[in-house]
Design a protein around this motif. Structure first.
Motif, PDB file in Angstrom:
ATOM      1  N   ASN A  78      -4.914  -2.597  56.507  1.00  0.00           N
ATOM      2  CA  ASN A  78      -5.561  -1.309  56.246  1.00  0.00           C
ATOM      3  C   ASN A  78      -4.901  -0.333  57.215  1.00  0.00           C
ATOM      4  N   LEU A  79      -3.644   0.002  56.903  1.00  0.00           N
ATOM      5  CA  LEU A  79      -2.872   0.890  57.790  1.00  0.00           C
ATOM      6  C   LEU A  79      -3.344   2.331  57.625  1.00  0.00           C
ATOM      7  N   PRO A  80      -3.000   3.205  58.576  1.00  0.00           N
ATOM      8  CA  PRO A  80      -3.335   4.620  58.411  1.00  0.00           C
ATOM      9  C   PRO A  80      -2.706   5.133  57.107  1.00  0.00           C
ATOM     10  N   TYR A  81      -3.543   5.759  56.236  1.00  0.00           N
ATOM     11  CA  TYR A  81      -2.991   6.202  54.946  1.00  0.00           C
ATOM     12  C   TYR A  81      -3.435   7.599  54.533  1.00  0.00           C
ATOM     13  N   VAL A  82      -4.033   8.351  55.462  1.00  0.00           N
ATOM     14  CA  VAL A  82      -4.440   9.715  55.096  1.00  0.00           C
ATOM     15  C   VAL A  82      -3.211  10.630  55.245  1.00  0.00           C
ATOM     16  N   PRO A  83      -2.811  11.352  54.165  1.00  0.00           N
ATOM     17  CA  PRO A  83      -1.685  12.283  54.302  1.00  0.00           C
ATOM     18  C   PRO A  83      -1.982  13.305  55.410  1.00  0.00           C
ATOM     19  N   THR A  84      -0.991  13.572  56.257  1.00  0.00           N
ATOM     20  CA  THR A  84      -1.200  14.408  57.447  1.00  0.00           C
ATOM     21  C   THR A  84      -1.965  15.695  57.122  1.00  0.00           C
ATOM     22  N   ALA A  85      -1.558  16.374  56.053  1.00  0.00           N
ATOM     23  CA  ALA A  85      -2.176  17.670  55.732  1.00  0.00           C
ATOM     24  C   ALA A  85      -3.627  17.527  55.285  1.00  0.00           C
ATOM     25  N   GLU A  86      -4.040  16.299  54.938  1.00  0.00           N
ATOM     26  CA  GLU A  86      -5.414  16.110  54.437  1.00  0.00           C
ATOM     27  C   GLU A  86      -6.373  15.604  55.497  1.00  0.00           C
ATOM     28  N   ILE A  87      -5.886  15.454  56.731  1.00  0.00           N
ATOM     29  CA  ILE A  87      -6.796  15.009  57.791  1.00  0.00           C
ATOM     30  C   ILE A  87      -7.787  16.149  58.052  1.00  0.00           C
ATOM     31  N   PRO A  88      -9.098  15.862  57.932  1.00  0.00           N
ATOM     32  CA  PRO A  88     -10.089  16.933  58.028  1.00  0.00           C
ATOM     33  C   PRO A  88     -10.126  17.569  59.410  1.00  0.00           C
ATOM     34  N   SER A  89     -10.750  18.735  59.493  1.00  0.00           N
ATOM     35  CA  SER A  89     -10.920  19.378  60.801  1.00  0.00           C
ATOM     36  C   SER A  89     -12.400  19.330  61.202  1.00  0.00           C
ATOM     37  N   LYS A  90     -12.680  19.680  62.431  1.00  0.00           N
ATOM     38  CA  LYS A  90     -14.042  19.609  62.974  1.00  0.00           C
ATOM     39  C   LYS A  90     -14.994  20.482  62.146  1.00  0.00           C
ATOM     40  N   PRO A  91     -16.270  20.098  61.966  1.00  0.00           N
ATOM     41  CA  PRO A  91     -16.960  18.992  62.634  1.00  0.00           C
ATOM     42  C   PRO A  91     -16.945  17.680  61.861  1.00  0.00           C
ATOM     43  N   ASP A  92     -15.993  17.478  60.931  1.00  0.00           N
ATOM     44  CA  ASP A  92     -15.976  16.227  60.183  1.00  0.00           C
ATOM     45  C   ASP A  92     -15.937  15.038  61.157  1.00  0.00           C
ATOM     46  N   PRO A  93     -16.797  14.037  60.951  1.00  0.00           N
ATOM     47  CA  PRO A  93     -16.840  12.872  61.850  1.00  0.00           C
ATOM     48  C   PRO A  93     -15.468  12.199  62.023  1.00  0.00           C
ATOM     49  N   ILE A  94     -14.610  12.312  60.990  1.00  0.00           N
ATOM     50  CA  ILE A  94     -13.289  11.672  61.042  1.00  0.00           C
ATOM     51  C   ILE A  94     -12.458  12.215  62.216  1.00  0.00           C
ATOM     52  N   THR A  95     -12.719  13.476  62.608  1.00  0.00           N
ATOM     53  CA  THR A  95     -11.929  14.074  63.695  1.00  0.00           C
ATOM     54  C   THR A  95     -12.207  13.394  65.037  1.00  0.00           C
TER      55      THR A  95
END
Ligand code: GLN
Length: 291
Positions: free
Chosen positions: A178-195
């Motif tokens: 389960n390697l990192p697979y989120v396209p760079t431009a789609e990484i959410p910004s704050k306050p999304d918990p993913i950040t």
């Protein structure tokens, strides 16, 4: 509970469930106890602890980091901000791995193990020996601790290093990733918990497949006869990952499989019987001709 739920209303998709988990944590109680004791009065210290946790959650910090643990496949895993929070969408891949292993004492390789949730679950549910790698030494420390807590440390080996680099010259019956697979431009910004999660556990490069592309060129040399490969990715890029897998493992039977939500989530590649994976590309057989 009411105050916490109201506070989390705008920042969480599950405010009541989050408030219940955080209150139980602050009061050192089971969730069931909280539900059954709606009239209990917390101490000042407990109330403060709950307020601190709720405030952090309202800023977006994932519940799992606040509790220090995440549930995965029926077990609790130690997690902190050095590892991705294990996701339910990965559980179907793990079920597939366990079904493939059955009672056999197979050799398994989990590439990019993170908290060790996949590796330790496979070790707990089967007689397999599981090797895991991660580029992050903090992640490997957590994976080792999870293996120890679950009583499977004797069948789990974790190494710090890039993809397959630490396990050179070994072959495996099952390789999962389960390697990192989120396209760079789609990484959410704050306050999304993913950040709050480690970027190096999410960022898959421009199209999300940079790490998989690298892994798939290395993979054939690590596969034993009759091996299986299971690779998780996001639904929109799974077909491209399927094509990459087909190019790298031309003699494998390859399918895209759905997760429990019914979304196309992982690639299942099954090696041809009696043929070493590494021979497929290197001995120059055309696709479909297995000799
Ligand atoms: N499933 C995760 C998410 O969408 C991503 C995990 C990964 O990159 N391996 O947040």
């Amino acid at each position: 509970m009411a105050e916490g739920t109201a506070l989390l209303h705008d920042s969480s998709t599950s405010p009541r469930a989050d408030a219940l988990l955080l209150l139980a944590h602050a009061l050192h109680r089971e969730r069931e106890w909280i539900v059954a004791h709606g009239d209990a009065t917390p101490s000042g210290e407990e109330a403060q602890a709950f307020e601190r946790l709720s405030a952090a959650r309202s800023r977006g910090v994932p519940v799992a980091y606040l509790l220090g643990s995440a549930g995965f496949y029926g077990r609790e895993f130690l997690v902190d901000e050095n590892v991705l929070v294990p996701r339910p969408e990965t559980e179907h891949l793990v079920a597939e791995a366990i079904a493939f292993i059955g009672n056999r004492p197979l050799r398994v390789f989990d590439v990019g193990t993170g908290s060790g949730a996949i590796a330790c679950t496979i070790a707990s549910e089967t007689h397999a020996t599981v090797h895991g790698t991660d580029i992050s030494s903090s992640a490997v420390a957590i994976a080792n601790e999870n293996a120890r807590r679950l009583g499977v440390a004797d069948r789990c080996r974790f190494y710090v290093g890039d993809l397959t680099e630490p396990v050179r010259a070994q072959r495996f019956d099952l390789i999962v990733a389960n390697l990192p697979y989120v396209p760079t431009a789609e990484i959410p910004s704050k306050p999304d918990p993913i950040t709050y999660e480690p970027r190096e556990a999410l960022d898959g490069g421009p199209d999300g497949l940079s790490l998989y592309r690298r892994l798939l060129t290395e993979l054939p040399a690590f596969l034993a006869a009759n091996a299986m490969v299971l690779l998780e990715a996001a639904p929109p890029i799974i077909e491209r990952l399927c094509d990459l897998t087909r190019n790298s493992l031309p003699h494998f039977t390859i399918a895209v499989c759905n997760d429990y939500a019914g979304l196309p989530r992982y690639i299942k590649a099954k090696g041809p019987d009696g043929l070493l994976g590494s021979q497929s590309p290197s001995i120059g057989l055309g696709p479909g001709r297995v000799e």
